[in-house]
Design a protein around this motif. Structure first.
Motif, mmCIF file in Angstrom:
data_model
loop_
_atom_site.group_PDB
_atom_site.id
_atom_site.type_symbol
_atom_site.label_atom_id
_atom_site.label_comp_id
_atom_site.label_asym_id
_atom_site.label_seq_id
_atom_site.Cartn_x
_atom_site.Cartn_y
_atom_site.Cartn_z
ATOM 1 N N LEU A 191 0.848 -1.193 0.000
ATOM 2 C CA LEU A 191 0.000 0.000 0.000
ATOM 3 C C LEU A 191 0.882 1.241 0.000
ATOM 4 C CD1 LEU A 191 -2.463 -1.120 2.826
ATOM 5 C CD2 LEU A 191 -2.794 -1.380 0.365
ATOM 6 N N GLN A 192 0.515 2.216 -0.818
ATOM 7 C CA GLN A 192 1.250 3.486 -0.860
ATOM 8 C C GLN A 192 0.321 4.632 -0.495
ATOM 9 O OE1 GLN A 192 4.279 4.594 -3.983
ATOM 10 N NE2 GLN A 192 2.716 6.083 -4.544
ATOM 11 N N PHE A 193 0.841 5.572 0.316
ATOM 12 C CA PHE A 193 0.038 6.675 0.826
ATOM 13 C C PHE A 193 0.627 8.006 0.342
ATOM 14 C CE2 PHE A 193 0.438 3.211 3.926
ATOM 15 C CZ PHE A 193 -0.866 2.743 3.928
ATOM 16 N N PRO A 194 -0.211 8.966 -0.016
ATOM 17 C CA PRO A 194 0.276 10.261 -0.521
ATOM 18 C C PRO A 194 0.714 11.186 0.620
ATOM 19 C CG PRO A 194 -2.115 10.236 -0.571
ATOM 20 C CD PRO A 194 -1.688 8.871 -0.103
ATOM 21 N N THR A 195 1.839 10.877 1.226
ATOM 22 C CA THR A 195 2.315 11.618 2.397
ATOM 23 C C THR A 195 3.375 12.659 2.057
ATOM 24 O OG1 THR A 195 3.915 9.835 2.779
ATOM 25 C CG2 THR A 195 1.837 9.713 3.975
ATOM 26 N N ALA A 196 3.707 12.823 0.780
ATOM 27 C CA ALA A 196 4.780 13.739 0.386
ATOM 28 C C ALA A 196 4.472 15.163 0.836
ATOM 29 C CB ALA A 196 4.996 13.696 -1.119
ATOM 30 N N THR A 197 5.503 15.839 1.321
ATOM 31 C CA THR A 197 5.347 17.209 1.807
ATOM 32 C C THR A 197 5.396 18.242 0.691
ATOM 33 O OG1 THR A 197 7.723 17.239 2.271
ATOM 34 C CG2 THR A 197 6.253 16.668 4.095
ATOM 35 N N ASP A 198 5.691 17.808 -0.533
ATOM 36 C CA ASP A 198 5.688 18.693 -1.696
ATOM 37 C C ASP A 198 5.320 17.867 -2.925
ATOM 38 O OD1 ASP A 198 6.716 21.575 -2.662
ATOM 39 O OD2 ASP A 198 7.370 20.086 -4.138
ATOM 40 N N ASP A 199 4.685 18.506 -3.907
ATOM 41 C CA ASP A 199 4.260 17.775 -5.104
ATOM 42 C C ASP A 199 5.422 17.110 -5.825
ATOM 43 O OD1 ASP A 199 1.667 18.447 -4.617
ATOM 44 O OD2 ASP A 199 1.520 19.990 -6.171
ATOM 45 N N THR A 200 6.606 17.721 -5.787
ATOM 46 C CA THR A 200 7.753 17.149 -6.495
ATOM 47 C C THR A 200 8.339 15.929 -5.787
ATOM 48 O OG1 THR A 200 9.305 18.627 -5.351
ATOM 49 C CG2 THR A 200 8.362 19.404 -7.432
ATOM 50 N N LEU A 201 7.898 15.660 -4.556
ATOM 51 C CA LEU A 201 8.461 14.561 -3.776
ATOM 52 C C LEU A 201 7.571 13.319 -3.762
ATOM 53 C CD1 LEU A 201 9.726 16.586 -0.669
ATOM 54 C CD2 LEU A 201 10.964 16.007 -2.765
ATOM 55 N N GLY A 202 6.408 13.380 -4.396
ATOM 56 C CA GLY A 202 5.501 12.237 -4.384
ATOM 57 C C GLY A 202 4.525 12.276 -5.542
ATOM 58 N N THR A 203 3.631 11.294 -5.560
ATOM 59 C CA THR A 203 2.699 11.125 -6.676
ATOM 60 C C THR A 203 1.344 11.792 -6.447
ATOM 61 O OG1 THR A 203 1.831 9.048 -5.772
ATOM 62 C CG2 THR A 203 3.779 8.902 -7.197
ATOM 63 N N GLY A 204 1.024 12.080 -5.171
ATOM 64 C CA GLY A 204 -0.295 12.623 -4.871
ATOM 65 C C GLY A 204 -1.401 11.588 -4.994
ATOM 66 N N LYS A 205 -1.037 10.301 -5.003
ATOM 67 C CA LYS A 205 -2.015 9.236 -5.236
ATOM 68 C C LYS A 205 -1.960 8.175 -4.137
ATOM 69 C CE LYS A 205 -3.529 10.355 -9.463
ATOM 70 N NZ LYS A 205 -4.960 10.542 -9.821
ATOM 71 N N TRP A 206 -3.130 7.607 -3.862
ATOM 72 C CA TRP A 206 -3.221 6.364 -3.101
ATOM 73 C C TRP A 206 -3.043 5.226 -4.093
ATOM 74 C CZ3 TRP A 206 -4.424 6.470 2.230
ATOM 75 C CH2 TRP A 206 -4.816 7.720 2.729
ATOM 76 N N ALA A 207 -2.220 4.233 -3.720
ATOM 77 C CA ALA A 207 -1.945 3.139 -4.658
ATOM 78 C C ALA A 207 -1.795 1.831 -3.895
ATOM 79 C CB ALA A 207 -0.685 3.428 -5.471
ATOM 80 N N ALA A 208 -1.999 0.726 -4.616
ATOM 81 C CA ALA A 208 -1.883 -0.600 -4.000
ATOM 82 C C ALA A 208 -1.581 -1.621 -5.082
ATOM 83 C CB ALA A 208 -3.172 -0.966 -3.261
ATOM 84 N N ASN B 184 4.078 -4.457 -7.910
ATOM 85 C CA ASN B 184 3.515 -3.521 -8.890
ATOM 86 C C ASN B 184 2.343 -2.815 -8.236
ATOM 87 O OD1 ASN B 184 3.837 -3.295 -12.208
ATOM 88 N ND2 ASN B 184 1.912 -2.476 -11.419
ATOM 89 N N ILE B 185 2.324 -1.501 -8.321
ATOM 90 C CA ILE B 185 1.248 -0.731 -7.695
ATOM 91 C C ILE B 185 0.480 0.055 -8.748
ATOM 92 C CG2 ILE B 185 2.345 -0.556 -5.431
ATOM 93 C CD1 ILE B 185 3.245 2.272 -6.180
ATOM 94 N N TRP B 186 -0.820 0.188 -8.504
ATOM 95 C CA TRP B 186 -1.706 0.981 -9.345
ATOM 96 C C TRP B 186 -2.426 1.992 -8.456
ATOM 97 C CZ3 TRP B 186 -1.143 -4.264 -9.746
ATOM 98 C CH2 TRP B 186 -0.770 -4.794 -10.988
ATOM 99 N N SER B 187 -2.579 3.215 -8.946
ATOM 100 C CA SER B 187 -3.307 4.230 -8.173
ATOM 101 C C SER B 187 -4.811 3.982 -8.285
ATOM 102 C CB SER B 187 -2.953 5.626 -8.669
ATOM 103 O OG SER B 187 -3.226 5.768 -10.056
ATOM 104 N N TYR B 188 -5.531 4.277 -7.196
ATOM 105 C CA TYR B 188 -6.980 4.099 -7.186
ATOM 106 C C TYR B 188 -7.712 5.325 -6.628
ATOM 107 C CZ TYR B 188 -6.130 2.918 -2.271
ATOM 108 O OH TYR B 188 -5.726 2.950 -0.953
ATOM 109 N N ALA B 189 -6.981 6.290 -6.109
ATOM 110 C CA ALA B 189 -7.586 7.509 -5.576
ATOM 111 C C ALA B 189 -6.488 8.559 -5.435
ATOM 112 C CB ALA B 189 -8.260 7.245 -4.229
ATOM 113 N N GLY B 190 -6.911 9.790 -5.122
ATOM 114 C CA GLY B 190 -5.938 10.853 -4.930
ATOM 115 C C GLY B 190 -6.240 12.068 -5.796
ATOM 116 N N ASP B 191 -5.251 12.911 -5.982
ATOM 117 C CA ASP B 191 -5.389 14.149 -6.747
ATOM 118 C C ASP B 191 -5.671 13.817 -8.211
ATOM 119 O OD1 ASP B 191 -5.195 16.607 -7.969
ATOM 120 O OD2 ASP B 191 -3.366 17.214 -6.918
ATOM 121 N N SER B 192 -6.852 14.195 -8.687
ATOM 122 C CA SER B 192 -7.246 13.879 -10.061
ATOM 123 C C SER B 192 -6.407 14.619 -11.103
ATOM 124 C CB SER B 192 -8.728 14.209 -10.266
ATOM 125 O OG SER B 192 -8.967 15.595 -10.024
#
Length: 219
Positions: free
Chosen positions: A127-144, A165-173
């Motif tokens: 499971l991946q969580f959108p915890t990045a403190t800046d847009d350039t440091l993460g995907t902005g997506k929930w993924a699993a 392998n992870i796929w996003s399923y929610a987050g910043d559209s």
């Protein structure tokens, strides 16, 4: 003669103790190299990526990777590994500037048999969580997605591979979708007194990118 025998016994005893301690160090080293071992550990992994962008910038990533096992029955364990990335992402369009902070945290839960043979394995979700403190440091997506790890430990060697392998399923559209493969093989050779040599490159494939920019394969 008695003193000589006593001295020989003391020397033999010390040699045996040193041998036991050395063997314990080597066994502990092999356990820390096994991502599915029944051992709590907190590895710190430093990564430097060089020559990024037209200005040949360097990206730095510190992965804090606590591994915590849980025994759920006599025959099965659940091994959790969480990766907390702390990174510096340079501005690739300039020869200065960048962002430093927390990236996207991910956690993996492997189901693994507590009694294993020559082949050790674990399978479970990541499971991946959108915890990045800046847009350039993460995907902005929930993924699993799914994750699998296989390894064997013949003699002084620890050899294996980890894939997910992870796929996003929610987050910043407004952000790009995530569909990414990670493949890490590791080859460790154990030396005396707990020292070891290791090669463990992380290969990734971004399936959303163009075919020419899809793979990152470090040497």
């Amino acid at each position: 003669m008695k003193k000589l025998i006593f001295s020989i016994l003391i020397f033999t005893l010390l040699a045996l103790v040193n041998n036991v301690v050395a063997n314990e160090d080597e066994d502990l080293a092999k356990q820390t190299q096994n991502p599915l071992s029944d051992l709590i550990s907190v590895p710190f992994q430093n990564n430097f990526d060089f020559n990024i962008g037209p200005h040949d910038r360097t990206r730095y990533t510190l992965n804090i990777q606590p591994v915590v096992p849980f025994g759920i029955s006599e025959n099965w364990n659940i091994i959790t590994r969480t990766i907390v990335p702390v990174l510096y992402q340079p501005d690739v369009t300039s020869n200065s500037g960048g962002e430093f902070g927390l990236g996207d945290i991910n956690t993996t839960w492997w189901l693994s048999p507590s009694k294993t043979g020559k082949l050790v394995w674990g399978i479970g979700p990541i499971l991946q969580f959108p915890t990045a403190t800046d847009d350039t440091l993460g995907t902005g997506k929930w993924a699993a997605g799914p994750s699998l790890v296989l390894l064997t430990m013949p003699g002084n060697w620890v050899v294996g591979a980890l894939a997910n392998n992870i796929w996003s399923y929610a987050g910043d559209s407004k952000r790009d979708d995530v569909n990414q493969l990670l493949l890490q093989y590791f080859v460790n050779y154990n030396l005396p007194q707990g020292w070891y040599l290791v090669s463990a490159p992380i290969n990734t494939a971004n399936w959303e990118a163009d075919s020419g920019d899809r793979w990152t394969v470090p040497l």
